[in-house]
Design an enzyme around this catalytic site. Sequence first.
Site, short mmCIF file in Angstrom:
data_model
loop_
_atom_site.label_atom_id
_atom_site.label_comp_id
_atom_site.label_asym_id
_atom_site.label_seq_id
_atom_site.Cartn_x
_atom_site.Cartn_y
_atom_site.Cartn_z
N CYS A 4 -1.49 9.14 -6.88
CA CYS A 4 -1.29 7.80 -6.34
C CYS A 4 -2.10 6.79 -7.17
O CYS A 4 -3.28 7.01 -7.46
CB CYS A 4 -1.73 7.75 -4.88
N CYS B 99 -2.88 6.28 2.70
CA CYS B 99 -3.37 5.64 1.49
C CYS B 99 -4.54 4.69 1.82
O CYS B 99 -5.57 4.72 1.17
CB CYS B 99 -2.24 4.87 0.82
N CYS C 25 1.28 6.27 -2.56
CA CYS C 25 1.59 7.08 -1.38
C CYS C 25 2.66 6.38 -0.56
O CYS C 25 2.59 5.17 -0.35
CB CYS C 25 0.35 7.22 -0.49
N GLY D 47 16.30 23.93 17.59
CA GLY D 47 17.28 23.70 16.53
C GLY D 47 18.69 23.48 17.03
O GLY D 47 19.56 23.08 16.25
N CYS E 297 -4.83 5.16 -4.50
CA CYS E 297 -5.92 5.93 -3.88
C CYS E 297 -6.20 7.24 -4.60
O CYS E 297 -7.02 8.02 -4.16
CB CYS E 297 -5.62 6.19 -2.41
#
Lengths: 256, 289
Positions: B237, B268, B262, B29, B240
């Site tokens: 979606c 997808c 997606c 970080g 899909c």
Amino acid sequence: MTPLLQVENIAKFYGARIGCTDVSFDLYPGEVMGIVGESGSGKSTLLNCLAGHLTPDRGAVRFDTRADGLRDTVTMSEPERRMLSRTDWAFVHQHARDGLRMNVSAGGNVGERLMAVNARHYGQIRDKAIDWLGRVEIGEDRIDDRPTAFSGGMQQRLQIARNLVTGPRLVFMDEPTGGLDVSVQARLLDLLRGLVREMNLSAIIVTHDLAVVRLLADRLMVMKDGHVIETGLTDQVLDDPQHAYTQLLVSSVLQV
Amino acid sequence: MSDYNFAYLDEQTKRMIRRAILKGLAIPGYQVPFASREMPMPYGWGTGGVQVSAAVLTPDDTFKVIDQGADDTTNAVSIRRFFQKTAGVAITEATSKASVIQTRHRIPEENLRADQILVYQVPIPEPLRFLEPSEVETRKMHALEEYGLMHVKLYEDISQHGDIATAYAYPVKVEGRYVMDPSPIPKFDNPKLEMAGIQLFGAGREQRIYAIPPYTQVVSLDFDDYPFQPTKADHACDLCAAEDSYLDELIVDDEGGRMFMCSDTDYCANRRKQGHVGAQGVPYAEDQA
């Protein structure tokens, strides 16, 4: 009784020029000390040295910390000093803009110090902010407004609320009433006097306005050219000035 | 392959970047400054990510680039071609086949494995920047762990919108120490930051590299009474029928017609290959892909 703040031979130089020198005093809990003097007399330099914004070239500033008693804030580590400045100390700037975050709402401004000491409950932070805005006479409906939408006097009151919310023990004020018109000044002084009494605050107030110290300060320190030239009880210094400069200062106040 | 050094950058530069990456991995970080180079693309197009990718790529790697989850947008296509040309590495659109994935603004839906590296393009690495303009001050705040200001931003969100409205670049605390900007990924992706793969973040213009080692604790900041919530469009979606993936909204005509799909195109396509068909989708056919 241990003093809250013990200042010993503080000196700050800007190259060869004197900022302030040979300043010593003790401040006891609940006491308000005024520092007066003309522009350039070293008042603000002294205040910044005491509050840790400037590093003095000489001397010691001992603060009575909650954990281990008197500690020299000049030599303590920076994290400790910064911790003090957001818990036990408060600093009220002359210009509210220097002490506020102008792009953050009033509530956020008051809440910042709480969040800085790990308050993580939104509802409690907000309740506390509302409480404090009320104490400085800012309506609850203004909590989500930004300080840019506030008048000068309100900004100054907001700055005071933001500083006092964590219950500090020592407040540094640099010309808290500067730039405000007289009626607003009077209300602000009234408010400050109330808060100081109610919270048993100790305060160091730098100003060139003798009326402010007359109202607020228990003790007075007069500065000229970086030196302290006279100290004493406020009424004593103002009513019976001994030093020639103090006499000049007192007689220079315009009478209405 | 005599025109360029492998992966465009010279070896000294790659070495410098690798040192920054190693330091970043050692201090999760923490933003490590590095001497960012001019790249043959404008700032904001992923110069930081490209430099990090160049430094970690080996000739045996398989490279994938996604932009907002998609493999076929201009940015993704041109960066993929860039390394195809300068490094000669194999390229793929399949998340599972890639060993290095450079991404802009998304984490792939498919869980990454321990042998995969995810490289993020970062516009502004400093999470405190919009609250505190001074770099000197923000560095000090990181050093002293003074992160109260980050919550002021979340406070402002709740007071103005009734909820934490920050939807992307949602600040996180890494391994209980540094507060980090996860780059502008949607907060839906934040829980996925704790993963098996190595995550590297490169900011070219700002000259910073930071990293999250595998299985590192990453906590999204929040309030006790307003806990962190990953959000997505409340829809499935339309191609899909996936209900667990992050969706893009697409306006399809000027009569209010819209579809959700997606944002991860590879995910997808895989689902459609397996026979899933959404509300507005048609069965998968080879020539479409």
